[in-house]
Design an enzyme around this catalytic site. Structure first.
Site, PDB file in Angstrom:
ATOM      1  CG  HIS A   1      -3.454  -3.643   3.295  1.00  0.00           C
ATOM      2  ND1 HIS A   1      -2.469  -2.977   3.975  1.00  0.00           N
ATOM      3  CD2 HIS A   1      -4.175  -2.683   2.659  1.00  0.00           C
ATOM      4  CE1 HIS A   1      -2.581  -1.671   3.770  1.00  0.00           C
ATOM      5  NE2 HIS A   1      -3.609  -1.457   2.965  1.00  0.00           N
TER       6      HIS A   1
ATOM      7  CD  GLU B   1      -0.910  -5.510   6.003  1.00  0.00           C
ATOM      8  OE1 GLU B   1      -0.641  -6.033   4.905  1.00  0.00           O
ATOM      9  OE2 GLU B   1      -1.271  -4.316   6.124  1.00  0.00           O
TER      10      GLU B   1
ATOM     11  CB  CYS C   1      -0.969  -0.051   1.182  1.00  0.00           C
ATOM     12  SG  CYS C   1      -2.348   1.077   1.004  1.00  0.00           S
TER      13      CYS C   1
END
Lengths: 89, 233, 744
Positions: free
Chosen positions: B204, B206, B87
């Site tokens: 993302h 994560e 990002c």
């Protein structure tokens, strides 16, 4: 001497400008049908001190290339004028 | 044990999420790297997390690239070690010249946060070696400027060098305009460097390493990193 | 110099100070105030800061309980123990007037303010919610406001890295021209980390940290306490800088981990003035500050302006003497400039200096605590009995009830809100276990524990207009019911009381009755009020808004497996209604939208029954029986069923419901769309039906088998006759489409 640099950064003509397109469409829906194109950009006013206008110009150009502009998508132009004397206080 | 470092800029806000995901699901050895650091410890992989590094004033990632740590990241990358920018981290990689191209505002002009589908089109790099080619991953995006732009010449280079890693698609894997959340050229969601050791991606991973959060597809990226590093060690 | 401005009657009135209040000022000071002092009194004694019109009633709220660690009103926000050495701090606050004038910045700075309230308590903010009210979406100006407000929340919340996990939006003409923007923040902390906003310890240093002070927002506090007039108020709008706030947040939390800090307070309404006198007042100390040391971003600001500025992202920190360097270093790490601007003094005076001259000398307590308290008069408005007794028996039952259902599902108040929440980063911090819209409340986990929290805001302004007492009770009840449906035990509430002009007796009657309703319900649910905010003067030339006491409820979920969502899960599951079947249509969205009637008596509401329904539902969830739970609210039973079908449907399979109702001699539109409280629709495995019926009996609540989960179709039969038969794919697209296409 202090110089005021007026810098305008715009997207390159080849890069799509969604903000500009939206504003253009708003114009059209308001009846301003003659508006052919809108490009949005950024305006910056930088005050720098330099020995001469040429020196200021050089600095300004360098700052544009190094920081203010991403050459992949943006172009820039600027104007330089000597700052008017500040009022005393 | 493989060592990860997560860079922290003053406006990073996915730094803890990356740290948490790595620590709990990937590798016990993970540390934060403060952006003012001009020296970094021995590491195997550096993560540039999401957020708004310096408030994203001027342009996203534009100021962050002047942080001392970025010189370290560049040197690290030149040694062929792994760098992943997620990002805002991807935006920083673009601004600092580690990856080609630039980010524009989403074509909707609005921030977009949602799960999207990604097609893994290059699975030969360390970040995707555990993913099968053309597999579809469900990973969320959350950004206001993820509209990837590159000029036609640069785009040809990307294709020629097989640098396009992830593309936005629909749940069935069709790559079309409707499945493009931000207007990116060629539905590009992630690209890598020519050498394949630097990856930038808008989604993302994560955020989906934990079954409790709904999807495990992000883990595939980290597991790939783990596997490739283990093999090279 | 402005300082020399002579105090005249006109100037006193311009500051919104009455004759009586001015007399009180004279007696406190024993002399005439200076112009600056007059400004200081005017902001501190404004409704916004002093609650002078509402305090008498707010004091009646239940604010204590076994888990309350910091009580409502004592600090910036209350603190609740959640066990295991952890606590939560949360609060809701209005930013209505600034958002009406400049929706983007108004909403953004609202978020900034509420976040500061939470981290000054020593808590790490972890979630945001917003409760929003706008006029009808068909109006272009409403679209502009919605776009701006959502954009502002998105900008600030996303940038600072806090997930906006939920909230609610209503569209009703009562809010046209006066939107409501109520923002909620929740933070988590360890018991030992509670920070207080107090100044004590003579000689301790007073630090100013954060953004420089400008002329923005001067008289913002008095501004929020007046009815909206037009353009002239524009300069009062402040601009937010979420990046600065992020730095402040991280720096302050790091700072609070040292023991160098005595007290900390943000500069919100009434800026430097409020933070200075409130910290001194809480610490029973005096305080002195030097205005010429305050960082300023505009030239030639007067003491009056510096004291009253409401520039955003500023904090006041009281630092132990001798520990200054340590504090400065932490701020420096975060690129923040901290300035020592004064010290804690003996006595009780707040003294303000400007280039060596004392410009303010006022007892701190008199500003913070001694504002006048008024008992406003109230009278029952004429409309109350008229609307309550309105005969609804003549309301025609429409021929096509399927059509009514679709109209209701496409009503922006009921329709899918993903256009809104997809602009918020609702996943950052990776705690959002239930994504927005999937359950009756938002659910976030607390890492390193087994616990989760369920959060919800609720209030139906129309109910509160038709019957303020019952409407306010319903707001508390619904917010409790919503967190219960997610598997949580309601813990405590924060409230944001939005009303018209309190000087009008009818408005004050609404206020008083709403407060009494909240008290009754909070006592019943054992959920103390931990704090909140009152917003009066929500009026335009068209009159006052419907009374809107928004309730923010926080519930605690003990274990992950209790987390329950609204969507149906499996074909064949049995659908059961916990609570009564009912057919009254008074006050419903159906009556308003289809028949254009705002009236009728609200459906019967028995708060004891409500509590039992909730207890039963929570018991069943904990027993592991419940597959899905969704309450009945706006749009009634039919909308609730539709939503559970839509939310349960996946990319490959639509889930429907086959429903059979028999309730002879009752109006079918009322059964489908009536909005009686105390009702939850659950789905369960067929084999668990017996124990559900047994438990309902034990808890003493009605319980009706409605039907079962089937593929694709929603079919509702009434006494054997098919009333509604719709493919869920169609209902889903109606429900999904409306808001996004209106805002495209």
């Amino acid at each position: 001497m202090n110089f005021v640099v007026d810098i305008v950064v715009t997207l390159k003509p080849s890069v799509l400008d969604p903000q500009g397109t939206t504003v253009k469409e708003a114009f059209h829906s308001m009846g301003y049908s003659k508006v052919d194109d809108v490009r949005m950009g950024k305006y910056m006013e930088v005050t720098i001190s330099a020995g001469s206008k040429e020196e200021a110009q050089g600095k300004a150009d360098e700052m544009c290339r190094k920081v203010l502009v991403n050459p992949v998508i943006e172009t820039y132009s600027f104007d330089i004028k000597e700052q008017e004397k500040q009022e005393v206080n | 044990m493989l060592r990860f470092g997560v860079v922290v800029f003053p406006g990073s806000n996915c730094d803890h999420d990356c740290y948490y995901a790595i620590k709990h699901f990937v590798s016990d050895k993970v540390e934060f790297i403060w952006h003012k650091s001009d020296k970094i410890n021995e590491l195997d992989c550096i993560v540039l997390p999401g957020g708004f590094s310096y408030g994203d004033y001027l342009r996203t990632g534009a100021i962050a690239r002047f942080s001392p740590v970025i010189e370290q990241v560049k040197r690290f990358a030149r040694q062929g070690k792994l760098v992943i920018g997620i990002c805002n981290g991807f935006q920083i990689l673009l601004e600092s010249g580690l990856l080609p191209g630039a980010m524009l505002r989403n074509r909707s002009l609005r921030f977009v946060c949602k799960y999207v589908s990604l097609k893994a089109v290059n699975t030969s790099i360390p970040f995707t070696c555990e993913i099968s080619k053309n597999d579809i991953l469900k990973i969320p995006v959350a950004h206001g400027e993820g509209n990837y732009y590159i000029d036609p010449q640069g785009f040809e280079e990307l294709k020629k060098n097989n640098q396009i890693v992830f593309r936005y698609c629909d749940a069935q894997g069709n790559i079309d305009d409707a499945s493009n959340p931000n207007g990116s050229v060629y539905n590009i969601a992630g690209i890598c460097s020519k050498e394949g050791n630097v990856l930038g991606m808008m989604p993302h991973p994560e955020r989906c390493c934990d079954a409790r959060l709904g999807s495990l597809d992000g883990l595939a990226v980290f597991q790939s990193i783990l596997k490739s590093l283990t093999l090279s060690h | 110099m402005m300082e020399d401005k002579k105090i005249t009657k006109e100037l006193v009135y311009e500051h919104g100070i009455t004759d009586g209040e001015y007399e009180k000022i004279l007696s406190i000071l024993g002399r005439e105030p200076s112009f600056t002092e007059l400004g200081v009194f005017s902001v501190m004694w404004s409704e916004h800061c002093s609650y002078k019109n509402s305090k008498y009633w707010l004091k009646k709220f239940p604010t204590t309980g076994p888990s309350i660690m910091v009580k409502a009103g004592d600090e910036n926000a209350g603190i609740i123990d959640i066990g295991d050495g952890l606590a939560v701090s949360f609060k809701i606050e209005s930013h209505n007037h600034p958002s009406a004038v400049e929706p983007f910045q108004g909403a953004a700075t609202g978020i900034g303010g509420i976040i500061r309230d939470i981290f000054t308590m020593g808590a790490r903010p972890i979630a945001l919610m917003d409760s929003l009210r706008f006029g009808k979406l068909s109006k272009p100006n409403v679209k502009r406001l919605l776009d701006g407000v959502v954009g502002g929340i998105s900008h600030y919340g996303n940038c600072i890295g806090l997930p906006t996990v939920g909230g609610e939006i209503y569209f009703d003409e009562t809010y046209e021209g006066n939107p409501l923007v109520n923002v909620f923040c929740l933070g988590i902390l360890k018991h030992e980390d509670i920070a207080l906003g107090c100044a004590r310890g003579i000689g301790n240093s007073v630090y100013y940290v954060g953004a420089a002070t400008g002329r923005d927002g001067i008289h913002g506090a008095t501004f929020a306490s007046e009815e909206l007039t037009d353009e002239d108020r524009r300069p009062s709008v402040q601009v937010g800088d979420p990046f600065m706030e992020k730095l402040l947040l991280e720096a302050c939390l790091e700072l609070l981990q040292t023991d160098a800090v005595v007290g900390i307070q943000d500069m919100g309404a009434a800026g430097l003035t409020c933070s200075t006198c409130e910290t001194a007042s809480r610490g029973n100390a005096g305080i002195e500050i030097h205005l010429d040391k305050i960082p300023q971003r505009e030239k030639k600001m007067s003491p009056y302006e510096i004291l009253l500025s409401e520039s955003q992202e500023r904090m006041l920190v009281i630092v132990k003497k001798g520990r200054e360097k340590e504090v400065e270093n932490i701020f420096k790490k975060w690129d923040l400039h901290a300035v020592n601007v004064g010290k804690v003094t003996d006595g009780n005076m707040m003294r303000v200096f400007f280039h060596g001259d004392m410009v303010v000398e006022i007892p701190a307590k008199s500003l913070a605590d001694d504002a006048p308290v008024y008992r406003r008069e109230y009278v029952e408005p004429e409309y109350f009995n008229r609307l309550k007794n309105m005969d609804l028996s003549g309301v025609k039952i429409p021929a096509d009830l399927s059509d009514c259902l679709k109209i209701l599902l496409s009503d922006p108040t009921i329709a899918d809100k993903s256009w809104v929440y997809e602009q918020y980063d609702y996943m950052v911090r990776t705690n959002t276990v239930v994504l927005p819209g999937k359950a009756d409340a938002s659910v976030i986990r607390l890492k390193k524990t087994d616990k989760l929290l369920a959060l919800k805001t609720d209030c139906n302004g129309r109910y509160c207009y038709l019957d303020p007492y019952q409407g306010a009770m319903a707001a508390v009840a619904e917010s409790a019911r919503n967190v219960v449906c997610c598997g949580a035990k309601p813990l405590a509430v924060t409230d944001c009381l939005n009303f018209g002009n309190p000087m009008k007796k009818e408005i004050f009657w609404q206020f008083k009755n709403c407060v009494e309703g909240i008290i009754k319900a909070c006592n019943k649910f054992e959920t103390p009020v931990t704090g909140g905010n009152v917003s009066f003067y929500n009026e335009t030339s068209n009159g006052a808004i419907d009374p809107t006491p928004v309730i923010g409820m926080v519930g605690l979920i003990d274990k992950e497996e209790y987390v329950t969502t609204s969507g149906y899960k499996n074909i064949g599951d049995t659908i059961v209604l916990l609570g009564p079947l009912d057919s009254s249509i008074g006050g419903s969205e159906y009556l308003s939208l289809i028949h254009n009637i705002k009236g009728g008596a609200l459906p019967e509401f028995d708060i004891d029954l409500e509590k039992r329904v909730q207890d039963c539902c929570l018991f069943l969830i904990k027993s592991g029986i419940i597959q899905s739970a969704h309450d009945i609210s706006e749009g009634g039973l039919a909308v609730s069923l539709s939503e559970s079908c839509i939310l349960g449907s996946g990319e490959k399979q639509f889930l429907g419901a086959s429903i059979e109702i028999s309730l002879l001699d009752e109006r079918i539109d009322g059964i489908l769309f009536g909005e009686r409280q105390s009702r939850i629709i659950i789905s369960i495995k067929p084999q668990d039906l017996e124990s559900v019926i047994a438990q309902a009996d034990t808890f003493g609540i009605p319980c009706t088998v409605l039907g079962k989960v089937v593929p694709d179709l929603l079919e509702i039969r009434y006494d054997g006759e098919t009333i509604i038969r719709e493919p869920v794919s169609g209902l889903s697209s109606v429900w999904n489409r409306e808001l996004a296409s209106s805002m495209a």
